[in-house]
Design an enzyme around this catalytic site. Structure first.
Site, PDB file in Angstrom:
ATOM      1  N   HIS A  76      67.367 100.328  82.445  1.00 34.76           N
ATOM      2  CA  HIS A  76      68.353 101.213  81.813  1.00 34.76           C
ATOM      3  C   HIS A  76      69.077 100.422  80.732  1.00 34.76           C
ATOM      4  CE1 HIS A  76      68.937 104.456  85.134  1.00 34.76           C
ATOM      5  NE2 HIS A  76      67.689 104.036  85.088  1.00 34.76           N
ATOM      6  N   GLU A 126      72.184 100.022  80.095  1.00 35.61           N
ATOM      7  CA  GLU A 126      73.315  99.234  80.589  1.00 35.61           C
ATOM      8  C   GLU A 126      72.867  97.948  81.270  1.00 35.61           C
ATOM      9  OE1 GLU A 126      74.464 103.610  81.606  1.00 35.61           O
ATOM     10  OE2 GLU A 126      72.624 102.467  81.264  1.00 35.61           O
ATOM     11  N   CYS A 140      74.635 106.000  85.500  1.00 39.63           N
ATOM     12  CA  CYS A 140      74.115 106.448  86.797  1.00 39.63           C
ATOM     13  C   CYS A 140      74.695 105.554  87.900  1.00 39.63           C
ATOM     14  CB  CYS A 140      72.593 106.371  86.788  1.00 39.63           C
ATOM     15  SG  CYS A 140      71.973 104.671  86.864  1.00 39.63           S
ATOM     16  N   CYS A 161      73.740 101.748  87.513  1.00 46.37           N
ATOM     17  CA  CYS A 161      74.447 101.082  86.423  1.00 46.37           C
ATOM     18  C   CYS A 161      75.940 100.965  86.720  1.00 46.37           C
ATOM     19  CB  CYS A 161      74.188 101.816  85.118  1.00 46.37           C
ATOM     20  SG  CYS A 161      72.453 101.710  84.599  1.00 46.37           S
TER      21      CYS A 161
END
Length: 155
Positions: free
Chosen positions: A55, A57, A85, A88
């Site tokens: 992801h 992040e 999410c 993260c």
């Protein structure tokens, strides 16, 4: 030091890179507050890396921690185009980020305000949240991507 919208524009540039690769267009930058320097950058790479961990992040936090020389990313802020999410959000808590600034809400997996409010749970660290920064631009990029994806699936 630049403004929140200026840093979010940097995250949007990264989201567009993800879009060009066929990835969900999410971009992220981590800013070290004392200098205003971007110390971490990331964009979604789950499909190209074939990893659920890639992801935006997570990639930006990894780079930021390496630049600071440790796992604590203190005195820093994270700018991301989509609400983080649960994975993260957990990484943000564990890295000790001071503040999270995001653009678009994520009603399906957003874990700061939409589905669950992870930063309000009794963890040992609670970052501040600023939402909706360049929210329309972030939302439009995501909507356009998924509209294009659905059109391709119909073909």
């Amino acid at each position: 030091m630049r403004s929140d919208p200026e840093y979010m524009l940097e995250a949007l540039k990264l989201a567009r890179v993800a879009y060009s690769l066929g990835e969900t267009p999410v971009g992220c930058v981590v800013v070290y507050k004392p200098t205003g320097e971007i110390i971490g950058r990331g964009y979604n790479r789950r499909e190209t890396a074939k990893s659920p961990l890639c992801h935006a992040e997570m990639i930006a936090l990894d780079e930021a921690s390496r630049n600071l020389g440790g796992w604590r990313v203190v005195k820093s802020e994270l700018f991301v185009t989509l609400e983080p999410c649960p994975m993260c959000a957990g990484a943000i808590i564990n890295s000790r980020i001071d503040r999270v600034i995001y653009g678009a809400r994520d009603t399906k997996a957003g874990s700061l305000e939409s589905v669950i409010k992870m930063f309000e749970l009794p963890y040992n660290h609670r970052p501040e949240i600023t939402s909706g920064v360049l929210g329309d631009e972030c939302s439009e990029l995501l909507s356009g991507f998924f509209k294009e994806l659905r059109a391709k699936k119909k073909e």
